[in-house]
Scaffold this motif. Structure first.
Motif, mmCIF file in Angstrom:
data_model
loop_
_atom_site.group_PDB
_atom_site.id
_atom_site.type_symbol
_atom_site.label_atom_id
_atom_site.label_comp_id
_atom_site.label_asym_id
_atom_site.label_seq_id
_atom_site.Cartn_x
_atom_site.Cartn_y
_atom_site.Cartn_z
ATOM 1 N N ALA A 100 50.809 49.223 48.810
ATOM 2 C CA ALA A 100 50.140 47.948 49.068
ATOM 3 C C ALA A 100 50.522 47.396 50.431
ATOM 4 O O ALA A 100 49.674 46.883 51.171
ATOM 5 C CB ALA A 100 50.488 46.946 47.963
ATOM 6 N N ARG A 101 51.812 47.501 50.785
ATOM 7 C CA ARG A 101 52.259 46.996 52.079
ATOM 8 C C ARG A 101 51.613 47.763 53.225
ATOM 9 O O ARG A 101 51.133 47.169 54.192
ATOM 10 C CB ARG A 101 53.781 47.100 52.173
ATOM 11 C CG ARG A 101 54.364 46.576 53.480
ATOM 12 C CD ARG A 101 55.868 46.699 53.461
ATOM 13 N NE ARG A 101 56.269 48.085 53.267
ATOM 14 C CZ ARG A 101 57.524 48.476 53.017
ATOM 15 N NH1 ARG A 101 58.482 47.572 52.905
ATOM 16 N NH2 ARG A 101 57.808 49.747 52.856
ATOM 17 N N ASP A 102 51.567 49.092 53.108
ATOM 18 C CA ASP A 102 50.924 49.901 54.152
ATOM 19 C C ASP A 102 49.433 49.587 54.240
ATOM 20 O O ASP A 102 48.864 49.532 55.339
ATOM 21 C CB ASP A 102 51.134 51.384 53.863
ATOM 22 C CG ASP A 102 52.596 51.801 53.998
ATOM 23 O OD1 ASP A 102 53.365 51.033 54.605
ATOM 24 O OD2 ASP A 102 52.947 52.879 53.491
ATOM 25 N N GLY A 103 48.810 49.386 53.077
ATOM 26 C CA GLY A 103 47.394 49.064 53.086
ATOM 27 C C GLY A 103 47.107 47.726 53.737
ATOM 28 O O GLY A 103 46.190 47.599 54.552
ATOM 29 N N LEU A 104 47.893 46.712 53.382
ATOM 30 C CA LEU A 104 47.695 45.395 53.983
ATOM 31 C C LEU A 104 47.960 45.421 55.483
ATOM 32 O O LEU A 104 47.258 44.771 56.269
ATOM 33 C CB LEU A 104 48.610 44.374 53.305
ATOM 34 C CG LEU A 104 48.253 44.022 51.860
ATOM 35 C CD1 LEU A 104 49.326 43.144 51.241
ATOM 36 C CD2 LEU A 104 46.892 43.318 51.803
ATOM 37 N N ARG A 105 48.991 46.175 55.872
ATOM 38 C CA ARG A 105 49.275 46.302 57.302
ATOM 39 C C ARG A 105 48.115 46.986 58.016
ATOM 40 O O ARG A 105 47.758 46.618 59.140
ATOM 41 C CB ARG A 105 50.573 47.077 57.503
ATOM 42 C CG ARG A 105 51.041 47.147 58.950
ATOM 43 C CD ARG A 105 52.365 47.862 59.040
ATOM 44 N NE ARG A 105 53.411 47.087 58.398
ATOM 45 C CZ ARG A 105 54.395 47.582 57.673
ATOM 46 N NH1 ARG A 105 54.464 48.886 57.460
ATOM 47 N NH2 ARG A 105 55.317 46.803 57.155
ATOM 48 N N ALA A 106 47.523 47.989 57.374
ATOM 49 C CA ALA A 106 46.384 48.680 57.981
ATOM 50 C C ALA A 106 45.159 47.773 58.051
ATOM 51 O O ALA A 106 44.374 47.848 59.000
ATOM 52 C CB ALA A 106 46.061 49.947 57.192
ATOM 53 N N VAL A 107 44.985 46.905 57.057
ATOM 54 C CA VAL A 107 43.868 45.944 57.113
ATOM 55 C C VAL A 107 44.042 45.018 58.311
ATOM 56 O O VAL A 107 43.091 44.741 59.055
ATOM 57 C CB VAL A 107 43.785 45.149 55.799
ATOM 58 C CG1 VAL A 107 42.782 44.005 55.931
ATOM 59 C CG2 VAL A 107 43.384 46.066 54.651
ATOM 60 N N LEU A 136 42.081 53.902 60.275
ATOM 61 C CA LEU A 136 42.808 53.746 61.536
ATOM 62 C C LEU A 136 43.215 55.099 62.103
ATOM 63 O O LEU A 136 43.214 55.296 63.329
ATOM 64 C CB LEU A 136 44.041 52.873 61.318
ATOM 65 C CG LEU A 136 43.795 51.410 60.946
ATOM 66 C CD1 LEU A 136 45.103 50.648 60.919
ATOM 67 C CD2 LEU A 136 42.826 50.756 61.915
ATOM 68 N N ARG A 137 43.529 56.032 61.245
ATOM 69 C CA ARG A 137 43.889 57.375 61.727
ATOM 70 C C ARG A 137 42.665 58.073 62.331
ATOM 71 O O ARG A 137 42.780 58.758 63.351
ATOM 72 C CB ARG A 137 44.463 58.196 60.568
ATOM 73 C CG ARG A 137 45.001 59.554 61.005
ATOM 74 C CD ARG A 137 45.680 60.256 59.846
ATOM 75 N NE ARG A 137 46.157 61.566 60.254
ATOM 76 C CZ ARG A 137 47.324 61.801 60.829
ATOM 77 N NH1 ARG A 137 48.143 60.777 61.084
ATOM 78 N NH2 ARG A 137 47.695 63.019 61.174
ATOM 79 N N VAL A 138 41.502 57.901 61.696
ATOM 80 C CA VAL A 138 40.276 58.480 62.263
ATOM 81 C C VAL A 138 39.992 57.885 63.635
ATOM 82 O O VAL A 138 39.626 58.595 64.578
ATOM 83 C CB VAL A 138 39.087 58.237 61.304
ATOM 84 C CG1 VAL A 138 37.770 58.621 61.973
ATOM 85 C CG2 VAL A 138 39.275 59.051 60.029
ATOM 86 N N ASN A 139 40.183 56.583 63.777
ATOM 87 C CA ASN A 139 39.990 55.949 65.081
ATOM 88 C C ASN A 139 40.976 56.496 66.109
ATOM 89 O O ASN A 139 40.615 56.709 67.276
ATOM 90 C CB ASN A 139 40.158 54.433 64.948
ATOM 91 C CG ASN A 139 39.914 53.715 66.249
ATOM 92 O OD1 ASN A 139 38.823 53.761 66.813
ATOM 93 N ND2 ASN A 139 40.932 53.041 66.754
#
Length: 428
Positions: A7-14, A186-189
């Motif tokens: 969840a933390r990684d996801g929110l950070r990625a958002v 974000l990785r694709v970008n």
């Protein structure tokens, strides 16, 4: 813990997606400014000054994108040629340095497609979880506003109670999908960015030559500093004690017949001095090449190191053999320095060491759950690790956002010998 980390990684990625979308708009502004600068090149003095200034802004924007790509796990090296001497602002040398560098035109070529892809992927990384949040909020809001109020939901209209009830699990599903997909977007970008902003083959060769020149000088300096340290430790420690030992034994010889009791006390003192000198010599040898490393290899040495630290260190190793002695020593001391940083600076509760060998590369990863913010440029010992690895053509990448976690990834090209029958893993 894994759910919380997801969840933390996801929110950070958002949040990173929102930043990516916002930065994509600046690309379009830079395109407009760059076009004006190109048109004004024929204007005396103004063209020489304006284009290098604009390209400096473009390079800063490209460097920011490279840092964001590194956070997504995609390393992109800077491809720019070094600035020549006396390249003053507004001068011909600076203008020629900018214009003749192929990376300048690759940066300009990236601005528009980078804006389009970054804006699309950034907005998608934000929109999907927000859509899920809207779905989750529909039922309580619909009930609060009364069942007679129909049509609530900006992109998610509902008209009856069953639809309102279904919106909750559907919203949770969309939120989960969004948090999972945001880091991937974000990785694709970052991968798309690498197509434009990574060095070309010629630039890689040029950067490699420059890197080897620097690392050779760093290696020579590091070896000279290490020799001076060993000389100083010997001179101030073991050598001084051995001189004192010789003097004490000489006094004991003179007193042996006249005062046997005093001679005995001097011999006891000499024995204590010899023990201290031996201990100092052992510590010195351990600092050069730990005996446990020679006897038990990288596996045993890292486990022994982890057990000596004042926090739980999980150790996972998968080594089908032993690297060459210099590489093994460099890997050990790199891990030791990284763990020392964890203990001294991270305020972590636990750490993990993972060592793998695949494809001719020895991969070492040291991670912790501390406060983050590690930066090799701030002299926390990471620069020393870089210099140590660079002597063997190794690399180091640090991911340490504020709030953590910190992950130090190191790679050393090497070959293994003395194959083992099975890999080992465990916790120290």
């Amino acid at each position: 813990m894994e759910t919380r980390s997801w969840a933390r990684d996801g929110l950070r990625a958002v949040g990173g997606g929102a930043g990516t979308a916002g930065l994509a708009i600046t690309n379009l502004l830079l395109v407009a400014v760059a076009l004006v600068a190109l048109v004004l090149i024929p204007v005396p003095f103004l063209g020489l000054a304006l284009l290098p200034w604009v390209m400096t802004l473009v390079r800063k924007r490209a460097d920011l994108e490279r840092r964001l790509a590194a956070r997504a796990g995609i390393a992109i090296a800077r491809p720019y040629r070094p600035r020549p001497e006396r390249a003053l602002p507004g001068g011909w040398r600076r203008f020629r340095w900018i214009v003749t560098d192929p990376a300048t035109w690759r940066d300009l070529a990236w601005l528009v497609p980078g804006a389009v892809v970054g804006l699309a992927l950034g907005l998608l990384a934000v929109a999907v979880p927000l859509y899920g949040v809207e779905g989750i909020s529909l039922l309580p809001l619909w009930l609060y506003l009364s069942v007679d109020w129909y049509g609530y939901g900006f992109f998610w209209p509902i008209e009856n109670l069953p639809q309102a009830l279904l919106s909750l699990p559907q919203g949770v599903l969309f939120l989960a999908i969004g948090l999972t997909a945001a880091p991937l977007l974000l990785r694709v970008n970052a991968l798309f960015t690498r197509l434009f902003l990574a060095p070309t083959k010629a630039a890689e060769l040029r950067l490699r030559v420059a890197q080897l020149t620097v690392t050779r000088a760093d290696t020579v300096d590091a070896q000279a500093a290490e020799l001076r340290r060993i000389e100083r430790d010997l001179h101030d420690g073991a050598q001084a004690r051995l001189v004192s030992l010789g003097m004490t034994i000489g006094l004991a010889e003179e007193l042996l017949e006249r005062d046997p009791a005093a001679a005995r006390r001097l011999l006891i003192e000499a024995r204590e001095v010899s023990s201290t000198a031996l201990l100092e010599l052992r510590n010195l040898v351990r600092g050069i090449h730990p005996p446990v490393l020679a006897e038990r290899g990288l596996d045993g040495a890292v486990r022994a190191l982890a057990m000596s630290l004042p926090m739980p260190i999980a150790v996972e190793l998968d080594l089908p053999g032993r690297p060459e002695t210099p590489v093994e020593s460099a890997a050990y001391f790199a891990v030791a320095e990284a763990l020392a940083n964890v203990v001294r600076h991270s305020r972590a509760g636990s750490a993990r060491v993972s060592i793998r060998y695949a494809g001719g590369l020895l991969a070492l990863v040291v991670s912790d759950d501390g406060r983050g913010g590690a930066d090799p440029s701030r002299g926390t010992g990471l620069r020393g690790i870089q210099r140590r690895l660079a002597a063997f053509d190794g690399t180091m990448t640090v991911s340490s956002p504020p709030g953590g976690p910190t992950v130090v990834m190191m790679e050393l090209p090497c070959v293994l010998s003395s194959p083992k029958t099975s890999p080992s893993s465990g916790t120290a």
